[in-house]
Scaffold this active site. Structure first.
Site, PDB file in Angstrom:
ATOM      1  N   LEU A 274     -18.219  -2.218   2.946  1.00  0.00           N
ATOM      2  CA  LEU A 274     -19.212  -1.245   2.469  1.00  0.00           C
ATOM      3  C   LEU A 274     -19.207  -1.166   0.942  1.00  0.00           C
ATOM      4  O   LEU A 274     -19.692  -0.196   0.359  1.00  0.00           O
ATOM      5  CB  LEU A 274     -18.944   0.132   3.084  1.00  0.00           C
ATOM      6  CG  LEU A 274     -19.000   0.167   4.618  1.00  0.00           C
ATOM      7  CD1 LEU A 274     -18.686   1.564   5.132  1.00  0.00           C
ATOM      8  CD2 LEU A 274     -20.369  -0.296   5.117  1.00  0.00           C
ATOM      9  N   GLY A 275     -18.669  -2.206   0.306  1.00  0.00           N
ATOM     10  CA  GLY A 275     -18.724  -2.292  -1.148  1.00  0.00           C
ATOM     11  C   GLY A 275     -17.970  -1.188  -1.845  1.00  0.00           C
ATOM     12  O   GLY A 275     -18.368  -0.744  -2.921  1.00  0.00           O
ATOM     13  N   ARG A 276     -16.854  -0.745  -1.257  1.00  0.00           N
ATOM     14  CA  ARG A 276     -16.022   0.315  -1.835  1.00  0.00           C
ATOM     15  C   ARG A 276     -16.816   1.603  -2.021  1.00  0.00           C
ATOM     16  O   ARG A 276     -16.637   2.334  -2.992  1.00  0.00           O
ATOM     17  CB  ARG A 276     -15.406  -0.132  -3.151  1.00  0.00           C
ATOM     18  CG  ARG A 276     -14.634  -1.436  -3.077  1.00  0.00           C
ATOM     19  CD  ARG A 276     -13.951  -1.766  -4.381  1.00  0.00           C
ATOM     20  NE  ARG A 276     -13.408  -3.112  -4.374  1.00  0.00           N
ATOM     21  CZ  ARG A 276     -12.250  -3.473  -3.835  1.00  0.00           C
ATOM     22  NH1 ARG A 276     -11.521  -2.578  -3.234  1.00  0.00           N
ATOM     23  NH2 ARG A 276     -11.832  -4.718  -3.881  1.00  0.00           N
TER      24      ARG A 276
ATOM     25  N   TYR B  38       0.842  -1.193   0.000  1.00  0.00           N
ATOM     26  CA  TYR B  38       0.000   0.000   0.000  1.00  0.00           C
ATOM     27  C   TYR B  38       0.881   1.249   0.000  1.00  0.00           C
ATOM     28  O   TYR B  38       1.541   1.569   0.985  1.00  0.00           O
ATOM     29  CB  TYR B  38      -0.917   0.032   1.220  1.00  0.00           C
ATOM     30  CG  TYR B  38      -1.937  -1.087   1.294  1.00  0.00           C
ATOM     31  CD1 TYR B  38      -2.243  -1.869   0.183  1.00  0.00           C
ATOM     32  CD2 TYR B  38      -2.603  -1.358   2.480  1.00  0.00           C
ATOM     33  CE1 TYR B  38      -3.173  -2.896   0.262  1.00  0.00           C
ATOM     34  CE2 TYR B  38      -3.544  -2.381   2.563  1.00  0.00           C
ATOM     35  CZ  TYR B  38      -3.822  -3.146   1.459  1.00  0.00           C
ATOM     36  OH  TYR B  38      -4.744  -4.156   1.539  1.00  0.00           O
TER      37      TYR B  38
ATOM     38  N   GLY C 232     -23.519   4.766  -1.079  1.00  0.00           N
ATOM     39  CA  GLY C 232     -23.785   5.779  -2.102  1.00  0.00           C
ATOM     40  C   GLY C 232     -22.737   6.866  -2.122  1.00  0.00           C
ATOM     41  O   GLY C 232     -22.939   7.932  -2.713  1.00  0.00           O
TER      42      GLY C 232
END
Length: 312
Positions: free
Chosen positions: A193-195, A46, A200
């Site tokens: 959180l699904g990226r 990273y 949203g």
């Protein structure tokens, strides 16, 4: 093994989501520690070492508050990204991470990706020597198959398996999660959180430079439109609990088992408390069934440079 059910994914402080401010990142990490979020997840790849250095600065003087997890096996350099998990180089990678982190021991040391040129048993054998030498406390694997997990576990106990898992990505439930549980490993869920999809939290226009979601099929065209419609359905369910959609999504993941540790990433200190509070939310059986039935579109982005179809 973990002192809290929520951890902090630190990748975004150094790459993947556009530029970040180091001082703000350090404040976010320290705020996490203040809220009992002790598991800090990083990797040598990273930011090509920057992320580990950043965490080292953030935990200076607070080592006892931090459960440090880092990874090796993905090498990021001027010529791009490659895999390297050769047993002869594992110790050097570990020593370099220890120096960047400014610690004497790594709490959880992962093989970030399986190197197709090296039998996983050989890599784990070299990792086990680090445990014997007191450089590492526990071993983990990231994005492995059930067969690879079994081969690794035959060499040394595996404390944790890391994988992408969220309401919006549930494929691991079919294979590696049952295998890991059968082998006594905890489940560390990254991108819970699904990226940003589940909250949203997406840019109004195109993704900016360095934002790897730009190539993810879930974030484009008809799939994105369909997924955002599902997010709207989640909002009404979240409002019934007086929480955010992200809070709801983390609570769903925590409800999947006491062995699950989500590691949501955030650059905002104010989000830390909200994420940590998800551990206190208990969802009803009806609401869990509703969330289980949601249909999402799009596969994960394929990272050919990693030699794998898995991302992160």
């Amino acid at each position: 093994m973990f002192s809290t059910r929520i951890g902090l994914g630190c990748m975004g402080f150094s790459q993947a989501y556009g530029p970040a401010d180091d001082e703000q990142s350090i404040l976010t990490i320290r705020t996490a520690l203040d809220h009992g979020v002790h598991l800090l997840d990083t990797a040598m790849s990273y930011g090509a070492g920057h992320n580990e250095q950043l965490i080292g600065r953030a935990i200076a003087g607070r080592r006892a508050d931090a459960f440090v997890a880092t990874k090796f096996g993905i090498v990021r350099g001027p010529d791009g990204v490659r895999l390297d998990a050769h047993p002869d180089r594992v110790r050097d990678y570990c020593d370099a991470s220890l120096r960047r982190l400014g610690v004497d021991v790594i709490d959880l040391y992962y093989l970030h990706r399986v190197d197709p040129a090296v039998p996983i048993a050989d890599t784990v054998g070299a990792m086990a020597a680090l445990v014997a030498d007191g450089k590492v406390r526990h071993l983990g694997l990231s994005e492995v198959s059930p067969e690879q997990f079994a081969q690794a576990r035959a060499v040394h106990p595996i404390a944790a398996v890391q994988l992408e898992w969220s309401l919006a990505w549930r494929q691991p439930e079919d294979d590696i999660i049952p295998a890991a549980r059968a082998g006594g490993a905890g489940i560390v869920a990254y991108s819970p959180l699904g990226r940003g999809l589940l909250t949203g939290a997406l840019p109004a226009g195109p993704f900016g430079p360095g934002d790897f979601r730009a190539g993810d099929p879930r974030f484009a065209g008809e799939a994105l439109a369909a997924n955002l419609a599902v997010v709207e359905a989640l909002r009404s369910k979240a409002s019934a609990y007086a929480v955010s959609v992200g809070h709801l999504a983390l609570a769903w993941l925590l409800a999947q088992g006491d062995d699950v540790v989500p590691i949501p990433g955030t650059r905002s200190p104010s989000r830390i408390a909200e994420n940590a509070a998800a551990a206190e939310l208990v969802l009803s059986a009806d609401d869990l069934a509703f969330l289980d039935a949601l249909a999402w579109q799009g596969d994960r982005r394929s990272f050919a440079a990693y030699g794998t179809s898995r991302s992160a």
